[in-house]
Design a protein around this motif. Structure first.
Motif, PDB file in Angstrom:
ATOM      1  N   GLU A 106       0.830  -1.203   0.000  1.00 33.52           N
ATOM      2  CA  GLU A 106       0.000   0.000   0.000  1.00 33.52           C
ATOM      3  C   GLU A 106       0.864   1.253   0.000  1.00 33.52           C
ATOM      4  N   VAL A 107       1.939   1.246   0.781  1.00 40.41           N
ATOM      5  CA  VAL A 107       2.814   2.418   0.813  1.00 40.41           C
ATOM      6  C   VAL A 107       3.448   2.636  -0.560  1.00 40.41           C
ATOM      7  N   LEU A 108       3.925   1.557  -1.165  1.00 41.68           N
ATOM      8  CA  LEU A 108       4.577   1.707  -2.466  1.00 41.68           C
ATOM      9  C   LEU A 108       3.593   2.150  -3.542  1.00 41.68           C
ATOM     10  N   ALA A 109       2.389   1.577  -3.504  1.00 43.89           N
ATOM     11  CA  ALA A 109       1.470   1.831  -4.609  1.00 43.89           C
ATOM     12  C   ALA A 109       0.725   3.152  -4.449  1.00 43.89           C
ATOM     13  N   GLN A 110       0.248   3.457  -3.221  1.00 43.73           N
ATOM     14  CA  GLN A 110      -0.595   4.643  -3.072  1.00 43.73           C
ATOM     15  C   GLN A 110      -0.029   5.667  -2.109  1.00 43.73           C
ATOM     16  N   GLY A 111       0.984   5.304  -1.353  1.00 45.92           N
ATOM     17  CA  GLY A 111       1.526   6.236  -0.386  1.00 45.92           C
ATOM     18  C   GLY A 111       0.652   6.407   0.842  1.00 45.92           C
ATOM     19  N   THR A 112      -0.250   5.459   1.077  1.00 48.01           N
ATOM     20  CA  THR A 112      -1.118   5.570   2.256  1.00 48.01           C
ATOM     21  C   THR A 112      -0.985   4.323   3.124  1.00 48.01           C
ATOM     22  N   LEU A 113      -1.543   4.395   4.310  1.00 44.47           N
ATOM     23  CA  LEU A 113      -1.666   3.219   5.175  1.00 44.47           C
ATOM     24  C   LEU A 113      -3.084   3.210   5.738  1.00 44.47           C
ATOM     25  N   PHE A 114      -3.670   2.049   5.877  1.00 47.43           N
ATOM     26  CA  PHE A 114      -5.023   1.905   6.423  1.00 47.43           C
ATOM     27  C   PHE A 114      -6.060   2.657   5.598  1.00 47.43           C
ATOM     28  N   ASP A 115      -5.845   2.734   4.283  1.00 51.19           N
ATOM     29  CA  ASP A 115      -6.848   3.364   3.424  1.00 51.19           C
ATOM     30  C   ASP A 115      -8.106   2.491   3.422  1.00 51.19           C
ATOM     31  N   GLY A 116      -9.253   3.108   3.664  1.00 55.96           N
ATOM     32  CA  GLY A 116     -10.510   2.367   3.642  1.00 55.96           C
ATOM     33  C   GLY A 116     -10.733   1.521   4.875  1.00 55.96           C
ATOM     34  N   ILE A 117     -10.064   1.845   5.975  1.00 57.33           N
ATOM     35  CA  ILE A 117     -10.186   1.024   7.190  1.00 57.33           C
ATOM     36  C   ILE A 117     -11.604   1.084   7.737  1.00 57.33           C
ATOM     37  N   GLU A 118     -12.323   2.197   7.435  1.00 53.51           N
ATOM     38  CA  GLU A 118     -13.677   2.321   7.991  1.00 53.51           C
ATOM     39  C   GLU A 118     -14.613   1.236   7.455  1.00 53.51           C
ATOM     40  N   THR A 119     -14.277   0.630   6.306  1.00 58.15           N
ATOM     41  CA  THR A 119     -15.130  -0.450   5.817  1.00 58.15           C
ATOM     42  C   THR A 119     -15.018  -1.680   6.699  1.00 58.15           C
ATOM     43  N   LEU A 120     -13.926  -1.772   7.468  1.00 57.43           N
ATOM     44  CA  LEU A 120     -13.745  -2.945   8.317  1.00 57.43           C
ATOM     45  C   LEU A 120     -14.185  -2.664   9.751  1.00 57.43           C
ATOM     46  N   LEU A 121     -13.766  -1.518  10.287  1.00 52.74           N
ATOM     47  CA  LEU A 121     -13.965  -1.277  11.713  1.00 52.74           C
ATOM     48  C   LEU A 121     -15.075  -0.279  12.015  1.00 52.74           C
ATOM     49  N   GLY A 122     -15.682   0.313  10.995  1.00 54.28           N
ATOM     50  CA  GLY A 122     -16.713   1.314  11.261  1.00 54.28           C
ATOM     51  C   GLY A 122     -16.153   2.722  11.116  1.00 54.28           C
TER      52      GLY A 122
ATOM     53  N   TRP B 204     -15.778   5.291  13.019  1.00 59.10           N
ATOM     54  CA  TRP B 204     -14.901   5.930  14.008  1.00 59.10           C
ATOM     55  C   TRP B 204     -13.432   5.782  13.654  1.00 59.10           C
ATOM     56  N   SER B 205     -13.112   4.744  12.861  1.00 61.70           N
ATOM     57  CA  SER B 205     -11.697   4.421  12.679  1.00 61.70           C
ATOM     58  C   SER B 205     -11.064   5.151  11.510  1.00 61.70           C
ATOM     59  N   SER B 206     -11.835   6.058  10.872  1.00 61.82           N
ATOM     60  CA  SER B 206     -11.274   6.650   9.657  1.00 61.82           C
ATOM     61  C   SER B 206     -10.057   7.523   9.953  1.00 61.82           C
ATOM     62  N   PHE B 207      -9.878   7.911  11.247  1.00 63.80           N
ATOM     63  CA  PHE B 207      -8.690   8.722  11.558  1.00 63.80           C
ATOM     64  C   PHE B 207      -7.405   7.915  11.400  1.00 63.80           C
ATOM     65  N   LEU B 208      -7.532   6.584  11.331  1.00 63.14           N
ATOM     66  CA  LEU B 208      -6.345   5.734  11.207  1.00 63.14           C
ATOM     67  C   LEU B 208      -5.651   5.878   9.870  1.00 63.14           C
ATOM     68  N   THR B 209      -6.418   6.315   8.851  1.00 65.17           N
ATOM     69  CA  THR B 209      -5.830   6.402   7.520  1.00 65.17           C
ATOM     70  C   THR B 209      -4.706   7.435   7.512  1.00 65.17           C
ATOM     71  N   ILE B 210      -3.527   6.984   7.162  1.00 67.44           N
ATOM     72  CA  ILE B 210      -2.362   7.860   7.145  1.00 67.44           C
ATOM     73  C   ILE B 210      -1.932   8.047   5.690  1.00 67.44           C
ATOM     74  N   THR B 211      -1.702   9.297   5.315  1.00 71.26           N
ATOM     75  CA  THR B 211      -1.149   9.528   3.982  1.00 71.26           C
ATOM     76  C   THR B 211       0.317   9.896   4.136  1.00 71.26           C
ATOM     77  N   LEU B 212       1.178   9.018   3.657  1.00 70.44           N
ATOM     78  CA  LEU B 212       2.606   9.258   3.834  1.00 70.44           C
ATOM     79  C   LEU B 212       3.131  10.231   2.795  1.00 70.44           C
ATOM     80  N   TYR B 213       2.692  10.077   1.562  1.00 67.32           N
ATOM     81  CA  TYR B 213       3.081  11.045   0.538  1.00 67.32           C
ATOM     82  C   TYR B 213       2.010  11.053  -0.537  1.00 67.32           C
ATOM     83  N   HIS B 214       1.913  12.183  -1.239  1.00 64.30           N
ATOM     84  CA  HIS B 214       0.934  12.300  -2.305  1.00 64.30           C
ATOM     85  C   HIS B 214       1.610  12.037  -3.630  1.00 64.30           C
ATOM     86  N   THR B 215       0.938  11.307  -4.483  1.00 60.29           N
ATOM     87  CA  THR B 215       1.539  11.075  -5.783  1.00 60.29           C
ATOM     88  C   THR B 215       0.454  11.041  -6.845  1.00 60.29           C
ATOM     89  N   GLU B 216       0.797  11.625  -7.986  1.00 59.10           N
ATOM     90  CA  GLU B 216      -0.160  11.576  -9.089  1.00 59.10           C
ATOM     91  C   GLU B 216      -0.028  10.265  -9.843  1.00 59.10           C
TER      92      GLU B 216
END
Lengths: 350, 236
Positions: free
Chosen positions: B173-189, B191-203
């Motif tokens: 996920e880090v290599l492909a999109q630069g994020t971690l825990f993207d879409g975590i709210e689909t699993l945990l509900g 409240w957990s969307s704050f877990l999504t971390i964007t490490l870097y932005h890439t086009e």
């Protein structure tokens, strides 16, 4: 006095790997020179960048593997791989494209398999496929030849584009590839494929303005340049005739079959021979002594097989050119081809 | 895929348990085997199909990890409970039926509570039935050992597999999109969307990492890393 009755050849010279690699690089010069003349000096910048990355990556891995560094670097194979990658990617592609490709080729495809002589796949083509699959936008942004471009691109412009993705005036590569009249300009193979999809016949396409803007002539000249260099390699006996001849013959035959069957939907054999990476592939890529077939019959078969895949993908596949895919598929078949084409030992049973 | 159960797992560990210290030693050994030495993902190379197919994001990896972990613990427990009553000749079909019912439960639960994750995991939830880790542990360990040990073994093997899934998912996920825990709210509900971390932005995302070939390459690197750590440990 003893007379030694040995059969010919009486005079033998063996070239070392580094001599072969240097000869191959020298023979690449005509093609590279023409390509840089038509598509910009940034081509040479890419080669420089790829070369530096390749040598440092090779040195780093050799140090990790505790192998002699200087002697291995001197064989020139890493440099040759770097040059082949650099000339196959679009000249104005951002710098990290060529860096990623070269690192992958040297570290993953070559050194992880055991270094020169051990790699199953042609490193340059494996890297090209990696880049094409991972970064389709950057890898297909071939600009038209310089003389057809609406903007003058100076050396500094090209350097800046390579490093930052924009010219000094702030144009992106995507903007550069669109002519003032809004026509997108791509390579001839691209244009042929896209226009065929929109319902034109190939005769109409070859006459159309957008095809002429596709720098067909430049690509033709580049191919002739590589053909010239390849002919020198053949004359110098650096490469054997079997692979290039069977490959070019294969391209001619298979594309002729397609052309004869539906001339409106397929390019002519001559078009296929002189567009895309045909000549570069025939003389410099397929003939990689490590990943190609090694027997006489095997080499003929290898060339034909790759030609067949190339024509198949170009005519019915999704990608405009297919040398890299075809070479990788051919590489996979090499152990099988070599196994079944072992020559019979003289005097042995058939 | 061949099953490489080491002899340590096959012998009956409960046969001679006397002191507390020995009991603890058994649990320690089971944990060591499941998490590192005999890790199902990177040593036994079992269950590679879901491992490589769904680990394109951490969320997918976590979803599959939880499902597999649950099925593994439950199947090991059930198989161990009925181990004296199953005729030897038909034990495999019985194990498969137990596993299949458990997977069906998981599938229905995920369909009900984490619908989007259910859609993105797709066929790989029902395919847990055919995951060699589960049938492998049922056959090699649970059918020969007591309930407590079997459940603990399932937990450790499941955690070992989950660790590989998460590591692979995070790297890709880090290599492909630069994020971690993207879409975590689909699993945990939600409240957990704050877990999504964007490490870097890439086009331009590094597509290879998201595609199956990238999974194979990164998996190879993880195995190489594990072997390198082991080799270094032996040298010292």
């Amino acid at each position: 006095m003893a007379f030694i009755n040995a059969s010919s050849p009486h005079q033998r010279t063996r070239r070392s790997s580094s001599q072969i690699m240097v000869l191959v690089m020298l023979c690449l010069i005509p093609g590279i020179a023409l390509q840089s003349y038509f598509f910009g000096i940034s081509n040479l910048l890419q080669i420089l960048l790829a070369g530096i990355v390749a040598l440092s990556a090779e040195a780093f891995i050799l140090k990790l593997r505790k192998r002699p560094i200087i002697n291995t670097l001197k064989d020139g194979s890493a440099l040759l791989t770097a040059i082949l990658i650099a000339i196959s990617i679009p000249p104005l592609a951002p710098w990290w494209i060529v860096v990623i490709g070269t690192l992958f080729a040297i570290i993953f495809v070559k050194q992880l398999y055991g270094g020169l002589g051990q790699n199953l796949f042609n490193p340059a083509m494996a890297a090209y496929v990696l880049l094409l699959i991972s970064f389709p936008v950057q890898m297909t942004a071939w600009l038209p030849m310089l003389s057809l471009q609406p903007f003058e691109l100076s050396f500094l412009d090209q350097l800046n584009t390579l490093l930052t993705g924009q010219t000094l005036d702030g144009y992106s590569v995507a903007q550069l590839s669109v002519k003032i009249d809004g026509l997108t300009m791509a390579t001839p193979l691209d244009t042929l494929k896209n226009s065929l999809k929109s319902g034109f016949t190939s005769t109409e396409i070859f006459d159309s303005a957008s095809f002429k803007a596709a720098s067909a002539q430049a690509i033709l000249w580049v191919n002739l340049g590589f053909l010239f260099g390849g002919a020198i390699l053949l004359a110098k006996r650096v490469i054997h005739w079997m692979i290039p001849i069977s490959f070019l013959l294969g391209i001619t035959i298979f594309s002729f079959i397609a052309f004869a069957y539906q001339p409106d939907l397929n390019g002519s054999p001559l078009f296929h021979l002189l567009s895309g990476a045909t000549m570069l592939g025939a003389f410099f890529i397929l003939t990689d002594p490590v990943s190609a077939a090694t027997t006489v019959k095997g080499r003929l078969l290898y060339g034909f097989l790759i030609a067949f895949i190339v024509v198949l993908i170009r005519n019915v596949g999704g990608y405009p050119d297919a040398i890299a895919f075809a070479v990788l598929l051919g590489n996979m078949c090499v152990p099988l081809i070599d196994y079944y084409t072992q020559p019979k030992v003289y005097g042995g049973k058939a | 895929m061949t099953q490489q159960a080491t002899p340590e797992n096959e012998k009956t560990v409960e046969s001679k348990v006397e002191t507390n210290a020995e009991k603890n030693a058994i649990y320690k050994e089971l944990a060591w085997q499941g998490l590192w030495k005999n890790n199902p993902g990177i040593v036994q190379l079992l269950g590679l199909c879901p491992l490589l197919a769904v680990t394109n994001t951490v969320t997918n990896a976590l979803g599959l990890a939880i499902a597999t972990l649950f099925v593994l613990v439950a199947s090991n427990t059930l198989v161990s409970m009925i181990r004296h009553h199953v005729p030897k000749a038909i034990r495999i079909p019985i194990f498969v039926m137990i596993i299949a019912s458990l997977v069906t439960c998981v599938q229905l639960l995920m369909n009900a509570f984490t619908y989007e994750l259910y859609l993105s995991l797709g066929i790989f939830i029902p395919l847990i039935v055919t995951n060699c880790i589960i049938i492998g542990r049922a056959e090699a360990f649970a059918s020969k050992n007591g309930v407590k040990h079997a459940a603990f073994d399932g937990l450790m093997m499941g955690l070992g597999f989950s660790a590989v899934l998460l590591l692979l998912g995070a790297t890709r996920e880090v290599l492909a999109q630069g994020t971690l825990f993207d879409g975590i709210e689909t699993l945990l509900g939600d409240w957990s969307s704050f877990l999504t971390i964007t490490l870097y932005h890439t086009e331009t995302s590094f597509l290879l990492a998201a595609l199956p070939p990238g999974a194979f390459i990164i998996m190879g690197l993880i195995i190489a890393l594990k072997n390198a750590i082991d080799a270094r440990g032996e040298n010292e």
